[in-house]
Design an enzyme around this catalytic site. Structure first.
Site, PDB file in Angstrom:
ATOM      1  N   TYR A  50      -9.329 -29.056 -42.352  1.00  0.00           N
ATOM      2  CA  TYR A  50     -10.148 -30.066 -41.675  1.00  0.00           C
ATOM      3  C   TYR A  50      -9.472 -31.443 -41.664  1.00  0.00           C
ATOM      4  O   TYR A  50     -10.151 -32.472 -41.565  1.00  0.00           O
ATOM      5  CB  TYR A  50     -11.518 -30.163 -42.340  1.00  0.00           C
ATOM      6  CG  TYR A  50     -12.487 -29.078 -41.910  1.00  0.00           C
ATOM      7  CD1 TYR A  50     -12.987 -29.044 -40.601  1.00  0.00           C
ATOM      8  CD2 TYR A  50     -12.921 -28.096 -42.797  1.00  0.00           C
ATOM      9  CE1 TYR A  50     -13.887 -28.070 -40.201  1.00  0.00           C
ATOM     10  CE2 TYR A  50     -13.830 -27.114 -42.404  1.00  0.00           C
ATOM     11  CZ  TYR A  50     -14.305 -27.110 -41.103  1.00  0.00           C
ATOM     12  OH  TYR A  50     -15.200 -26.147 -40.705  1.00  0.00           O
ATOM     13  N   GLU A 127      -5.387 -22.858 -35.808  1.00  0.00           N
ATOM     14  CA  GLU A 127      -6.332 -22.407 -36.834  1.00  0.00           C
ATOM     15  C   GLU A 127      -6.136 -20.929 -37.175  1.00  0.00           C
ATOM     16  O   GLU A 127      -6.290 -20.526 -38.336  1.00  0.00           O
ATOM     17  CB  GLU A 127      -7.768 -22.666 -36.360  1.00  0.00           C
ATOM     18  CG  GLU A 127      -8.076 -24.163 -36.275  1.00  0.00           C
ATOM     19  CD  GLU A 127      -9.493 -24.464 -35.800  1.00  0.00           C
ATOM     20  OE1 GLU A 127      -9.838 -25.657 -35.741  1.00  0.00           O
ATOM     21  OE2 GLU A 127     -10.251 -23.511 -35.493  1.00  0.00           O
TER      22      GLU A 127
HETATM   23  N1  UDP Z   1     -19.984 -32.183 -40.464  1.00  0.00           N
HETATM   24  C1  UDP Z   1     -20.801 -32.849 -41.363  1.00  0.00           C
HETATM   25  N2  UDP Z   1     -21.450 -33.997 -40.935  1.00  0.00           N
HETATM   26  C2  UDP Z   1     -21.272 -34.496 -39.676  1.00  0.00           C
HETATM   27  C3  UDP Z   1     -20.431 -33.815 -38.791  1.00  0.00           C
HETATM   28  C4  UDP Z   1     -19.797 -32.662 -39.208  1.00  0.00           C
HETATM   29  O1  UDP Z   1     -20.967 -32.427 -42.491  1.00  0.00           O
HETATM   30  O2  UDP Z   1     -21.863 -35.546 -39.359  1.00  0.00           O
HETATM   31  C5  UDP Z   1     -19.291 -30.941 -40.904  1.00  0.00           C
HETATM   32  C6  UDP Z   1     -19.954 -29.684 -40.343  1.00  0.00           C
HETATM   33  O3  UDP Z   1     -19.829 -28.638 -41.306  1.00  0.00           O
HETATM   34  C7  UDP Z   1     -19.106 -29.418 -39.114  1.00  0.00           C
HETATM   35  C8  UDP Z   1     -17.708 -29.811 -39.626  1.00  0.00           C
HETATM   36  O4  UDP Z   1     -17.951 -30.959 -40.439  1.00  0.00           O
HETATM   37  O5  UDP Z   1     -19.182 -28.067 -38.690  1.00  0.00           O
HETATM   38  C9  UDP Z   1     -16.706 -30.169 -38.558  1.00  0.00           C
HETATM   39  O6  UDP Z   1     -17.270 -31.182 -37.723  1.00  0.00           O
HETATM   40  P1  UDP Z   1     -17.136 -31.115 -36.152  1.00  0.00           P
HETATM   41  O7  UDP Z   1     -17.587 -32.419 -35.603  1.00  0.00           O
HETATM   42  O8  UDP Z   1     -15.763 -30.650 -35.783  1.00  0.00           O
HETATM   43  O9  UDP Z   1     -18.244 -30.030 -35.735  1.00  0.00           O
HETATM   44  P2  UDP Z   1     -18.089 -28.525 -35.203  1.00  0.00           P
HETATM   45  O10 UDP Z   1     -16.853 -28.482 -34.344  1.00  0.00           O
HETATM   46  O11 UDP Z   1     -17.984 -27.633 -36.417  1.00  0.00           O
HETATM   47  O12 UDP Z   1     -19.347 -28.273 -34.427  1.00  0.00           O
END
Ligand code: UDP
Ligand code: MG
Length: 139
Positions: A50, A127
């Site tokens: 991440y 990934e």
């Molecule tokens: N996440 C979080 N708080 C936030 C945004 C994201 O804890 O405000 C975590 C959540 O587990 C998310 C991951 O970080 O799935 C990656 O964030 P992203 O914005 O890439 O979301 P995704 O692509 O997983 O929908």
């Protein structure tokens, strides 16, 4: 040539015992499972996966969560796999995810949202390589 995406069933869903239900929904939606394993990420590995979110306020908690228990990464294949899988999992926040999506069904919070899906074919390639050697794509 069908597209590939990386999915990860996250620690909350593994701990809740819903891996089977999630895999069933993925297969019923027409995705072919090319590779899959159960792994426990170190904090260092979760942080590297991440890394794009390094500067975000939720990064430390995300790294702690993703290394808190085993996860199930898998390589999925289907035409339009990246976009179709994002639609199947739903919005990041389960409260905002559409009815019937994996995050709506199994997510607990914006952080503990059951599942990951790559957000572009380019990121999917990176990934997939993070978790799998080409020789492990046996499915
Ligand atoms: N996440 C979080 N708080 C936030 C945004 C994201 O804890 O405000 C975590 C959540 O587990 C998310 C991951 O970080 O799935 C990656 O964030 P992203 O914005 O890439 O979301 P995704 O692509 O997983 O929908
Ligand atoms: Mg993302």
């Amino acid at each position: 040539m069908p597209e590939r995406t990386l999915a990860i069933i996250k620690p909350d869903a593994v701990a809740a015992g819903v891996v089977g239900e999630i895999i069933a929904q993925i297969q019923q939606a027409g995705f072919r499972i090319r590779a899959m394993k159960l792994v426990r990420l170190s904090a260092e590995q979760a942080g590297a996966f991440y890394a794009v979110h390094r500067e975000r306020p939720f990064y430390a908690e995300l790294v702690r969560f993703m290394s808190s228990g085993p996860v199930v990464p898998m390589v999925l294949e289907k035409d339009n796999a990246v976009a179709d899988f994002r639609a199947l999992i739903g919005a990041t926040d389960p409260a905002e995810a559409a009815e019937g999506t994996i995050r709506k069904r199994f997510g607990r919070s914006k952080g503990e949202n059951a599942i990951h899906g790559s957000d572009s074919p380019e990121n999917a390639r990176v990934e997939i390589a993070f978790f799998f050697a080409e020789s492990e794509l046996v499915g």
